[in-house]
Scaffold this motif. Structure first.
Motif, PDB file in Angstrom:
ATOM      1  N   UNK A 598       0.874  -1.177   0.000  1.00 41.39           N
ATOM      2  CA  UNK A 598       0.000   0.000   0.000  1.00 41.39           C
ATOM      3  C   UNK A 598       0.911   1.227   0.000  1.00 41.39           C
ATOM      4  N   UNK A 599       1.450   1.520  -1.156  1.00 43.07           N
ATOM      5  CA  UNK A 599       2.344   2.659  -1.317  1.00 43.07           C
ATOM      6  C   UNK A 599       1.550   3.859  -1.824  1.00 43.07           C
ATOM      7  N   UNK A 600       2.057   5.063  -1.640  1.00 43.43           N
ATOM      8  CA  UNK A 600       1.307   6.244  -2.095  1.00 43.43           C
ATOM      9  C   UNK A 600       1.012   6.224  -3.594  1.00 43.43           C
ATOM     10  N   UNK A 601       1.854   5.582  -4.359  1.00 45.62           N
ATOM     11  CA  UNK A 601       1.703   5.574  -5.805  1.00 45.62           C
ATOM     12  C   UNK A 601       1.253   4.218  -6.347  1.00 45.62           C
ATOM     13  N   UNK A 602       1.106   3.215  -5.462  1.00 47.29           N
ATOM     14  CA  UNK A 602       0.650   1.902  -5.918  1.00 47.29           C
ATOM     15  C   UNK A 602       0.026   1.135  -4.761  1.00 47.29           C
ATOM     16  N   UNK A 603      -1.266   0.807  -4.915  1.00 47.91           N
ATOM     17  CA  UNK A 603      -1.984  -0.008  -3.939  1.00 47.91           C
ATOM     18  C   UNK A 603      -2.296  -1.342  -4.598  1.00 47.91           C
ATOM     19  N   UNK A 604      -1.628  -2.403  -4.132  1.00 45.42           N
ATOM     20  CA  UNK A 604      -1.755  -3.715  -4.785  1.00 45.42           C
ATOM     21  C   UNK A 604      -3.193  -4.217  -4.775  1.00 45.42           C
ATOM     22  N   UNK A 605      -3.883  -4.076  -3.646  1.00 45.24           N
ATOM     23  CA  UNK A 605      -5.253  -4.573  -3.545  1.00 45.24           C
ATOM     24  C   UNK A 605      -6.170  -3.863  -4.535  1.00 45.24           C
ATOM     25  N   UNK A 606      -6.038  -2.535  -4.641  1.00 48.47           N
ATOM     26  CA  UNK A 606      -6.863  -1.779  -5.580  1.00 48.47           C
ATOM     27  C   UNK A 606      -6.542  -2.161  -7.018  1.00 48.47           C
ATOM     28  N   UNK A 607      -5.257  -2.392  -7.288  1.00 50.07           N
ATOM     29  CA  UNK A 607      -4.860  -2.787  -8.647  1.00 50.07           C
ATOM     30  C   UNK A 607      -5.479  -4.126  -9.022  1.00 50.07           C
ATOM     31  N   UNK A 608      -5.406  -5.084  -8.117  1.00 49.34           N
ATOM     32  CA  UNK A 608      -5.950  -6.414  -8.412  1.00 49.34           C
ATOM     33  C   UNK A 608      -7.467  -6.373  -8.543  1.00 49.34           C
ATOM     34  N   UNK A 609      -8.122  -5.497  -7.781  1.00 46.65           N
ATOM     35  CA  UNK A 609      -9.578  -5.405  -7.844  1.00 46.65           C
ATOM     36  C   UNK A 609     -10.055  -4.852  -9.185  1.00 46.65           C
ATOM     37  N   UNK A 610      -9.215  -4.077  -9.865  1.00 46.54           N
ATOM     38  CA  UNK A 610      -9.593  -3.475 -11.144  1.00 46.54           C
ATOM     39  C   UNK A 610      -9.386  -4.409 -12.327  1.00 46.54           C
ATOM     40  N   UNK A 611      -8.754  -5.527 -12.101  1.00 48.25           N
ATOM     41  CA  UNK A 611      -8.454  -6.437 -13.226  1.00 48.25           C
ATOM     42  C   UNK A 611      -9.730  -7.007 -13.821  1.00 48.25           C
TER      43      UNK A 611
END
Length: 611
Positions: A598-611
């Motif tokens: 959960x970095x300021x420029x990359x949130x892994x969970x949000x990225x995976x949810x958008x796939x």
């Protein structure tokens, strides 16, 4: 008001800056005249508008109050102030924690918020965070949040505490070398000595710097103060005008020992610390400026907000892992004054050999959690200067034994003096620091650069690309930690833009955008990168040579994707891509990568949810 060249240029482009950005830093060296610039910006562009000026120390508030009160109605907040903001005044001066209710009322009304010494702004701390959040959520439409600093870098590995999260652009206003050429600043003349008996190797630096509780006893036990007094006694005699010096110490115990040694040498001296009452401190500093006190010994005071243009000798007795502290303190002696043509910098802390001359310092908006580790090598900068055995600048360490039984230990550049004799003691008893310290134990950046641009095109030309194109998942899935670092570098070279950037902020926007895409690929495919304690350039070299650490599959796959990117880019674009790729690969290795990021420029969970 007659503005300096760099100030006028900034005034000329200021409207275009505010059209593009509403949160920006103006970067200019210590002594360049940032306070004057801020006053002129207020006068030219914010006349009769509401302005908040913030800084972290009362002494800075006093300076700003004097500068701004000439043409504006100014109110300096006290802790007990209450009521609506901007009643009867148009500029509000405050430290960031004072009169919270008044500040909360002022922020939505302000047309401009100015933060002095903006490198202290923490977007994740307890002070400025509240100001930043209120500005972002309730700030007046079209208002600006403007920082002023000479050193836009925070000494932190916390990815939520990076300077770019508070500001969206860094505007380079002027650099030290240009200001020296214009006569605004004077040339620093360095006299560095390596103190052999100061041992810092076993001190815990997990906090990001040498803890004072451990550092100070080591300093007092060593011969550091003796070296400083010896050097100062010689250099003060060479000053054309009267010597005026500032001494930077780690804590009060070091400062008191230093003060005693200075006075024993027959030099008038005084001491100021953060605990010195403000009236007493101002009186002491005035006596220093008036010439009644030659040497001012400081603990945590003079590095920021202190201006005595007559100071012509800086003595550094504070080993540090912070470029900001080194740059800020030396910068205090660079202001020009009548009869002053240089500033002698006596460094017995190894900061010069660690970071390099302050006029050569480079700043970074982002840092990883162990970015300070490179500075544990007290010859870090010297090692970077030598490009192989027979190229680049070579530095020598004088080992001549003096009459008092100690070594000279002066550091100087080879071929800069007749017969390479030491300019301090006049003998030749020196060793090559690069060789003696084994600074070439791992590949330096210059060597890696040559290897990449020479080796990759040759190997790529001989490859059957059809074999390697589809092996990315296989290469990553079986990759070791070293192989992950190599693959990350190659992927970064492909992903990152080679377009020129106009600012440091733009540079990091491009780098972090590419890093985000790589992280997306990794988490989508359930590939993880474990955090590492260090990033070794030799690993990247090994991959290009298909050596012992990087196996053939990973080595050739990496080169197979770099090859087309290198072939299709011109030399300038390739160079920009290469430099950013190194930064990205280092960050991935030091921060790691996982589905929990959960970095300021990359949130892994949000990225995976958008796939």
């Amino acid at each position: 008001m007659q503005l300096r060249t760099w100030q006028q240029k900034l005034i000329d482009i200021f409207p275009s800056i505010t059209k593009q950005h509403n949160r920006f830093i103006l970067k200019a060296p210590t002594g360049a005249g940032k306070t004057v610039l801020a006053s002129e910006i207020v006068e030219r562009f914010y006349k009769d508008k509401k302005i908040i000026v913030l800084c972290h120390r009362l002494v800075l508030l006093e300076q700003l109050e004097r500068a701004l009160s000439k043409k504006h109605t100014v109110r300096k907040l006290t802790v007990n102030d209450t009521g609506p903001a901007f009643e009867g005044y148009d500029i509000l001066l405050s430290t960031n924690m004072r009169a919270k209710e008044v500040l909360s009322d002022a922020i939505p009304k302000a047309d401009l918020i100015v933060v002095d010494e903006a490198h202290r702004v923490s977007p994740n701390g307890t002070g400025y965070k509240r100001i930043i959040d209120e500005f972002n959520e309730h700030g007046k439409p079209g208002a600006q949040f403007m920082g002023l600093t000479a050193s836009p870098e925070r000494r932190t590995g916390d990815q939520r505490d990076q300077l770019s999260l508070a500001f969206d652009a860094i505007i380079d206003c002027a650099n030290i070398e240009d200001l020296i050429a214009e006569g605004v600043l004077v040339q620093p003349i360095y006299r560095p000595h390596f103190v052999h008996d100061l041992d810092l190797r076993n001190i815990d630096i997990s906090s990001g710097d040498f803890p004072v509780a451990k550092l100070s006893p080591a300093i007092i036990k060593s011969s550091m103060i003796d070296y400083a007094i010896w050097s100062y006694s010689e250099e003060r005699e060479k000053i054309a005008s009267r010597p005026v010096s500032a001494w930077f110490c780690a804590d009060i115990s070091v400062a008191e020992a230093t003060l005693e040694a200075i006075r024993q040498a027959g030099v008038t001296a005084a001491i100021v610390t953060a605990q010195t009452p403000i009236k007493e401190r101002m009186a002491l500093l005035k006596s220093h400026e008036d010439g009644e006190v030659e040497a001012m010994v400081s603990v945590g005071v003079l590095a920021e907000g202190w201006d005595n243009p007559h100071c012509n000798i800086i003595v550094h007795l504070r080993p540090t892992l912070s470029k900001v502290l080194w740059g800020q303190s030396v910068g205090r002696g660079l202001r020009s004054a009548p009869g002053k043509d240089k500033c002698v910098v006596i460094d017995v802390s190894s900061n010069w050999s660690t970071f390099g001359p302050v006029e050569k310092l480079e700043w970074s908006l982002w840092s990883h959690r162990r970015s300070h580790m490179q500075f544990m090598n007290r010859f870090n900068w010297i090692g970077q200067q030598q490009d192989g055995e027979d190229r680049g600048d070579i530095y020598l360490l004088c080992k001549n034994e003096l009459d008092n039984g100690t070594r000279c230990s002066h550091i100087y550049r080879k071929n800069a003096h007749v017969d390479d004799t030491c300019p301090i003691c006049g003998t030749y008893a020196a060793t090559d620091i690069y060789k003696e310290q084994k600074l070439d134990a791992s590949l330096n950046e210059n060597g890696l650069h040559r290897l990449f641009f020479d080796r990759v095109p040759k190997v790529f030309e001989e490859m059957d690309i059809s074999i390697w194109n589809g092996l990315g998942r296989t290469a990553w899935k079986s990759a070791t930690e070293n192989e992950q670092a190599f693959l990350a570098f190659c992927m970064a070279f492909v992903e990152v833009s080679g377009e020129p950037t106009q600012s440091e902020s733009d540079y990091w926007d491009a780098a972090l955008a590419a890093e985000s895409r790589i992280r997306g690929y990794l988490v989508e495919n359930d590939f993880r990168i474990q955090k590492r304690e260090e990033f070794d350039l030799a690993v990247l070299a090994d991959g290009m040579l298909a050596g012992r650490k990087i196996r053939t599959l990973q080595a050739h796959y990496g080169i197979s994707i770099c090859g087309p990117a290198l072939r299709d880019s011109d030399a300038a674009d390739s160079e920009r891509k290469y430099q950013k790729a190194l930064k990205i690969a280092e960050r991935l290795a030091m921060i790691g990568c996982s589905p929990k990021d959960r970095l300021p420029y990359f949130n892994a969970a949000e990225h995976l949810a958008k796939r």
